[in-house]
Design an enzyme around this catalytic site. Structure first.
Site, mmCIF file in Angstrom:
data_model
loop_
_atom_site.group_PDB
_atom_site.id
_atom_site.type_symbol
_atom_site.label_atom_id
_atom_site.label_comp_id
_atom_site.label_asym_id
_atom_site.label_seq_id
_atom_site.Cartn_x
_atom_site.Cartn_y
_atom_site.Cartn_z
ATOM 1 N N LYS A 170 -31.636 -28.541 1.541
ATOM 2 C CA LYS A 170 -30.566 -28.297 0.563
ATOM 3 C C LYS A 170 -30.208 -26.805 0.507
ATOM 4 C CE LYS A 170 -27.740 -28.801 -2.904
ATOM 5 N NZ LYS A 170 -26.486 -29.532 -2.909
ATOM 6 N N LYS A 238 -27.597 -20.309 -9.128
ATOM 7 C CA LYS A 238 -29.018 -20.713 -9.083
ATOM 8 C C LYS A 238 -29.419 -21.064 -7.655
ATOM 9 C CE LYS A 238 -29.385 -24.997 -9.887
ATOM 10 N NZ LYS A 238 -29.646 -26.163 -9.096
HETATM 11 P P1 NAP Z 1 -24.626 -30.793 -15.213
HETATM 12 O O1 NAP Z 1 -23.319 -31.480 -15.253
HETATM 13 O O2 NAP Z 1 -24.784 -29.479 -15.888
HETATM 14 O O3 NAP Z 1 -25.732 -31.837 -15.763
HETATM 15 C C1 NAP Z 1 -27.082 -31.500 -15.911
HETATM 16 C C2 NAP Z 1 -27.717 -32.557 -16.784
HETATM 17 O O4 NAP Z 1 -29.122 -32.297 -16.855
HETATM 18 C C3 NAP Z 1 -27.191 -32.586 -18.219
HETATM 19 O O5 NAP Z 1 -27.062 -33.938 -18.618
HETATM 20 C C4 NAP Z 1 -28.315 -31.895 -19.006
HETATM 21 O O6 NAP Z 1 -28.477 -32.374 -20.322
HETATM 22 C C5 NAP Z 1 -29.528 -32.317 -18.212
HETATM 23 N N1 NAP Z 1 -30.631 -31.358 -18.369
HETATM 24 C C6 NAP Z 1 -30.696 -30.084 -17.917
HETATM 25 N N2 NAP Z 1 -31.847 -29.512 -18.271
HETATM 26 C C7 NAP Z 1 -32.541 -30.448 -18.953
HETATM 27 C C8 NAP Z 1 -33.813 -30.458 -19.583
HETATM 28 N N3 NAP Z 1 -34.618 -29.379 -19.573
HETATM 29 N N4 NAP Z 1 -34.196 -31.589 -20.220
HETATM 30 C C9 NAP Z 1 -33.387 -32.675 -20.242
HETATM 31 N N5 NAP Z 1 -32.175 -32.731 -19.660
HETATM 32 C C10 NAP Z 1 -31.758 -31.612 -19.031
HETATM 33 O O7 NAP Z 1 -25.086 -30.528 -13.700
HETATM 34 P P2 NAP Z 1 -24.766 -31.375 -12.376
HETATM 35 O O8 NAP Z 1 -23.565 -30.787 -11.710
HETATM 36 O O9 NAP Z 1 -24.822 -32.829 -12.680
HETATM 37 O O10 NAP Z 1 -26.026 -30.944 -11.465
HETATM 38 C C11 NAP Z 1 -27.300 -31.538 -11.601
HETATM 39 C C12 NAP Z 1 -28.182 -31.047 -10.440
HETATM 40 O O11 NAP Z 1 -27.591 -31.451 -9.191
HETATM 41 C C13 NAP Z 1 -28.315 -29.514 -10.368
HETATM 42 O O12 NAP Z 1 -29.596 -29.162 -9.927
HETATM 43 C C14 NAP Z 1 -27.255 -29.142 -9.341
HETATM 44 O O13 NAP Z 1 -27.556 -27.909 -8.715
HETATM 45 C C15 NAP Z 1 -27.340 -30.318 -8.386
HETATM 46 N N6 NAP Z 1 -26.123 -30.604 -7.607
HETATM 47 C C16 NAP Z 1 -24.880 -30.577 -8.186
HETATM 48 C C17 NAP Z 1 -23.765 -30.876 -7.410
HETATM 49 C C18 NAP Z 1 -22.358 -30.858 -7.982
HETATM 50 O O14 NAP Z 1 -21.396 -30.865 -7.187
HETATM 51 N N7 NAP Z 1 -22.166 -30.854 -9.292
HETATM 52 C C19 NAP Z 1 -23.912 -31.222 -6.056
HETATM 53 C C20 NAP Z 1 -25.189 -31.278 -5.515
HETATM 54 C C21 NAP Z 1 -26.300 -30.971 -6.300
HETATM 55 P P3 NAP Z 1 -27.590 -31.852 -21.571
HETATM 56 O O15 NAP Z 1 -26.375 -32.728 -21.541
HETATM 57 O O16 NAP Z 1 -28.480 -32.074 -22.726
HETATM 58 O O17 NAP Z 1 -27.278 -30.400 -21.308
#
Ligand code: NAP
Length: 288
Positions: A170, A238
């Site tokens: 990744k 990050k």
């Molecule tokens: P996001 O929309 O910010 O969602 C993150 C989720 O995780 C939210 O529901 C948040 O809850 C929850 N969360 C974070 N910290 C937490 C904790 N300590 N305890 C409980 N829940 C927690 O992010 P995302 O875009 O879905 O990304 C998620 C992961 O996938 C990340 O590591 C990112 O780098 C990776 N990723 C993202 C993409 C993309 O295109 N978006 C692509 C590949 C990989 P709350 O609602 O309570 O804040």
């Protein structure tokens, strides 16, 4: 197979909806219950803590933000490890540090729980369409057990190697995406500086050797100058931090990745961390 899911954001929620559509029995936990409304409305069950969730399921998927968040939900006070039933496999789809993934795997193994690092590529579109690329680190037997669940979210599932190897893949992916975004922004910059409409330039390039998903999706974002995420800049920062920390530990330089990390850092410092990271195009266009 009973599935638990933690992390119902841009990536997690569509994965949950796809797993429900595929017929999996699914239970979720979130820090605030209202964040889970869409999943609960679609038929998911609710658990009061990660530990309670782990007691009910065969596979527990996390899709949260960073290494500390995965540690918190799996190993913290109310963490999954405290409720895990025998044979539980934890699957982490978040992007975290390879070293962190190895440490989490070791701590869970000490409690008899398997852990697979399964970061993904394909973005929000891939999550919605169930076509994610999933890069797996950990034991082959554990992957064999959970593969039918992963197939509900992704099309390309590759066992890269031992614990942490999925996160290494990744990190490699994030170099290609980040540098690709910067390259597409420069494409647009040159076209515009020459008085040429970048939209047909993008279309032409999509038919040739420069074709890429980055040019397709982020190129369109840049043409529209619309940076609704997608992939939030603070999450990309990050990831570039993970890339550069890993390189530093190994004593190697990655100058292209360093440049892109600097641009994303500037974007986040301007208070635009919630924009899609393709917004670094604006910074590239402002430079001489
Ligand atoms: P996001 O929309 O910010 O969602 C993150 C989720 O995780 C939210 O529901 C948040 O809850 C929850 N969360 C974070 N910290 C937490 C904790 N300590 N305890 C409980 N829940 C927690 O992010 P995302 O875009 O879905 O990304 C998620 C992961 O996938 C990340 O590591 C990112 O780098 C990776 N990723 C993202 C993409 C993309 O295109 N978006 C692509 C590949 C990989 P709350 O609602 O309570 O804040």
């Amino acid at each position: 197979m009973k599935v638990g899911y933690i992390g119902l954001g841009i990536m997690g929620l569509p994965c949950v909806l796809n797993l429900l559509k595929a017929g999996h029995e699914l239970t979720v936990w979130a820090r605030q219950r209202e964040r889970a409304t869409a999943a609960l409305d679609a038929g998911a069950g609710w658990a009061e803590s990660p530990a309670q969730l782990a007691a009910q399921v065969d596979v527990l998927i996390t899709n949260v933000s960073d290494t500390k968040d995965v540690e918190h939900v799996l190993l913290g006070e109310q963490g999954a490890v405290h409720g895990a039933k025998a044979g539980l496999v934890c699957v982490d789809m978040s992007t975290i540090s390879p070293i962190g993934a190895r440490e989490i795997a070791a701590r869970l193994a000490a409690a008899g729980v398997d852990f697979l690092d399964c970061p993904v590529s394909g973005g929000q579109v891939g999550a919605v369409n169930g076509t994610l690329t999933i890069m797996v680190g950990g034991k082959a037997e554990a992957l064999h057990k959970v593969r039918p669940v992963l197939e509900g979210m992704g099309k390309t599932i590759t066992h890269i190697g031992d614990s942490g190897a999925g996160q290494v893949a990744k990190a490699c992916n994030q170099i290609a995406v980040g540098v690709g975004v910067a390259a597409v922004a420069e494409v647009m910059k040159l076209a515009k500086a020459c008085g040429v409409d970048p939209a047909p330039v993008r279309e032409a390039l999509l038919g040739g050797f420069a074709q890429s998903r980055v040019l397709d999706i982020h190129g369109q974002r840049m043409i529209d100058d619309n940076y609704v995420p997608g992939f939030k800049a603070h999450l990309h920062l990050k990831d570039m931090g993970i890339v550069l920390d890993t390189a530093q530990q190994l004593g190697i330089r990655l100058p292209e990745a360093e440049r892109v990390e600097g641009l994303i850092r500037q974007l986040v410092a301007q208070g635009e961390g919630e924009l899609d990271s393709a917004a670094i195009a604006r910074l590239i266009w402002q430079q001489n």
